[in-house]
Design a protein around this motif. Structure first.
Motif, mmCIF file in Angstrom:
data_model
loop_
_atom_site.group_PDB
_atom_site.id
_atom_site.type_symbol
_atom_site.label_atom_id
_atom_site.label_comp_id
_atom_site.label_asym_id
_atom_site.label_seq_id
_atom_site.Cartn_x
_atom_site.Cartn_y
_atom_site.Cartn_z
ATOM 1 N N ILE A 24 0.895 -1.156 0.000
ATOM 2 C CA ILE A 24 0.000 0.000 0.000
ATOM 3 C C ILE A 24 0.931 1.203 0.000
ATOM 4 O O ILE A 24 1.839 1.290 0.823
ATOM 5 C CB ILE A 24 -0.900 0.042 1.250
ATOM 6 N N GLN A 25 0.720 2.114 -0.946
ATOM 7 C CA GLN A 25 1.603 3.273 -1.032
ATOM 8 C C GLN A 25 0.784 4.556 -1.102
ATOM 9 O O GLN A 25 -0.175 4.644 -1.853
ATOM 10 C CB GLN A 25 2.495 3.165 -2.267
ATOM 11 N N ILE A 26 1.204 5.529 -0.315
ATOM 12 C CA ILE A 26 0.592 6.853 -0.339
ATOM 13 C C ILE A 26 1.566 7.781 -1.051
ATOM 14 O O ILE A 26 2.724 7.910 -0.640
ATOM 15 C CB ILE A 26 0.318 7.376 1.082
ATOM 16 N N ASN A 27 1.113 8.403 -2.120
ATOM 17 C CA ASN A 27 1.908 9.368 -2.877
ATOM 18 C C ASN A 27 1.317 10.747 -2.629
ATOM 19 O O ASN A 27 0.141 10.972 -2.893
ATOM 20 C CB ASN A 27 1.871 9.067 -4.376
ATOM 21 N N ALA A 28 2.122 11.649 -2.120
ATOM 22 C CA ALA A 28 1.651 13.008 -1.832
ATOM 23 C C ALA A 28 2.630 14.022 -2.385
ATOM 24 O O ALA A 28 3.842 13.856 -2.239
ATOM 25 C CB ALA A 28 1.494 13.202 -0.322
ATOM 26 N N THR A 29 2.094 15.051 -3.019
ATOM 27 C CA THR A 29 2.908 16.158 -3.492
ATOM 28 C C THR A 29 2.246 17.462 -3.062
ATOM 29 O O THR A 29 1.025 17.517 -2.894
ATOM 30 C CB THR A 29 3.052 16.172 -5.031
ATOM 31 N N ALA A 30 3.066 18.475 -2.881
ATOM 32 C CA ALA A 30 2.555 19.792 -2.499
ATOM 33 C C ALA A 30 3.660 20.824 -2.644
ATOM 34 O O ALA A 30 4.801 20.491 -2.982
ATOM 35 C CB ALA A 30 2.024 19.782 -1.066
ATOM 36 N N LYS A 31 3.303 22.058 -2.347
ATOM 37 C CA LYS A 31 4.309 23.121 -2.331
ATOM 38 C C LYS A 31 5.336 22.786 -1.249
ATOM 39 O O LYS A 31 5.000 22.228 -0.211
ATOM 40 C CB LYS A 31 3.656 24.470 -2.010
ATOM 41 N N PHE B 68 5.649 21.225 3.678
ATOM 42 C CA PHE B 68 6.267 19.948 4.020
ATOM 43 C C PHE B 68 5.719 19.353 5.317
ATOM 44 O O PHE B 68 5.345 18.192 5.378
ATOM 45 C CB PHE B 68 7.786 20.123 4.101
ATOM 46 N N LEU B 69 5.658 20.151 6.372
ATOM 47 C CA LEU B 69 5.160 19.653 7.660
ATOM 48 C C LEU B 69 3.696 19.253 7.587
ATOM 49 O O LEU B 69 3.288 18.272 8.223
ATOM 50 C CB LEU B 69 5.388 20.692 8.752
ATOM 51 N N THR B 70 2.907 19.970 6.816
ATOM 52 C CA THR B 70 1.490 19.624 6.653
ATOM 53 C C THR B 70 1.355 18.251 6.008
ATOM 54 O O THR B 70 0.528 17.437 6.435
ATOM 55 C CB THR B 70 0.763 20.683 5.808
ATOM 56 N N ILE B 71 2.163 18.004 4.990
ATOM 57 C CA ILE B 71 2.118 16.691 4.330
ATOM 58 C C ILE B 71 2.516 15.596 5.314
ATOM 59 O O ILE B 71 1.833 14.574 5.425
ATOM 60 C CB ILE B 71 3.080 16.644 3.118
ATOM 61 N N LEU B 72 3.600 15.805 6.029
ATOM 62 C CA LEU B 72 4.060 14.802 7.001
ATOM 63 C C LEU B 72 3.000 14.515 8.065
ATOM 64 O O LEU B 72 2.742 13.363 8.400
ATOM 65 C CB LEU B 72 5.345 15.268 7.680
ATOM 66 N N GLU B 73 2.399 15.559 8.603
ATOM 67 C CA GLU B 73 1.376 15.390 9.633
ATOM 68 C C GLU B 73 0.156 14.655 9.093
ATOM 69 O O GLU B 73 -0.419 13.791 9.770
ATOM 70 C CB GLU B 73 0.978 16.744 10.205
ATOM 71 N N THR B 74 -0.247 14.975 7.875
ATOM 72 C CA THR B 74 -1.410 14.323 7.275
ATOM 73 C C THR B 74 -1.160 12.839 7.073
ATOM 74 O O THR B 74 -2.002 12.005 7.423
ATOM 75 C CB THR B 74 -1.767 14.992 5.927
ATOM 76 N N LEU B 75 0.000 12.496 6.523
ATOM 77 C CA LEU B 75 0.330 11.094 6.310
ATOM 78 C C LEU B 75 0.519 10.355 7.631
ATOM 79 O O LEU B 75 0.063 9.217 7.781
ATOM 80 C CB LEU B 75 1.581 10.955 5.453
ATOM 81 N N ALA B 76 1.155 11.000 8.588
ATOM 82 C CA ALA B 76 1.368 10.365 9.890
ATOM 83 C C ALA B 76 0.041 10.048 10.563
ATOM 84 O O ALA B 76 -0.144 8.956 11.114
ATOM 85 C CB ALA B 76 2.213 11.271 10.786
#
Length: 169
Positions: free
Chosen positions: A57-64, A68-76
């Motif tokens: 199972i893989q989560i691929n996320a991209t953003a500005k 960076f911290l928002t992406i990490l927190e969301t995935l975590a």
């Protein structure tokens, strides 16, 4: 832009024999509504995708990059505390059931599954990774909780980060 790929090294090959589709459902329930995907597209100017197959199972996320911290927190949050509520479970299972019923109307899919069954038998790769209507109906919320506890562990995952990562994060 910045890109994160979080891979859990367990896919539908780890589904119980009579409950095919557990890992696919677990992938579906990580982000049960389109709200988070819309947030990534509109607010973070990126994208969010969950891919599930026999092996992972893989989560691929991209953003500005400055998000960076928002992406990490969301995935975590999604991985450490997936929203496996009774309501989300029923919704995800019903949606997966509809997808599988549609797939079974496709002659190419039916032929692929018949060939896999013939070649691989009861080996996990010979079973449909999406599940079957019968197997999906046997899955309950406890099966997802068990799979989460068993496979969503730090020693069973890889996180890859690429892009314009600032050292001050």
């Amino acid at each position: 832009k910045i890109s994160l790929r979080l891979r859990v090294h367990s896919g539908s090959a780890f589904d119980p024999k009579d409950k095919m589709g557990v890992m696919a459902l677990l992938a579906d329930i990580l982000f049960p509504t389109d709200q988070t995907k819309n947030f990534f597209r509109e607010d973070l100017q990126g994208d969010l995708e969950v891919v599930s197959n026999y092996d992972y199972i893989q989560i691929n996320a991209t953003a500005k990059a400055d998000e960076f911290l928002t992406i990490l927190e969301t995935l975590a949050t999604a991985v450490t505390n997936p929203p496996i509520t009774p309501e989300n479970f029923v919704k995800a299972r019903d949606e997966r059931l509809k997808k599988v019923e549609e797939l079974q109307k496709n002659p190419a899919y039916v032929a692929d599954m018949a060939a896999a069954k013939r070649l691989l038998g009861d080996f996990p790769y010979g079973r449909p990774q999406e599940g079957t209507p019968e197997s999906l109906k046997l899955i309950d919320r406890a099966d997802l909780l068990t799979a989460r506890d068993k496979f969503f562990t730090a020693d069973n995952a890889t996180l890859a980060i690429s892009g314009n990562v600032q050292p001050d994060f």
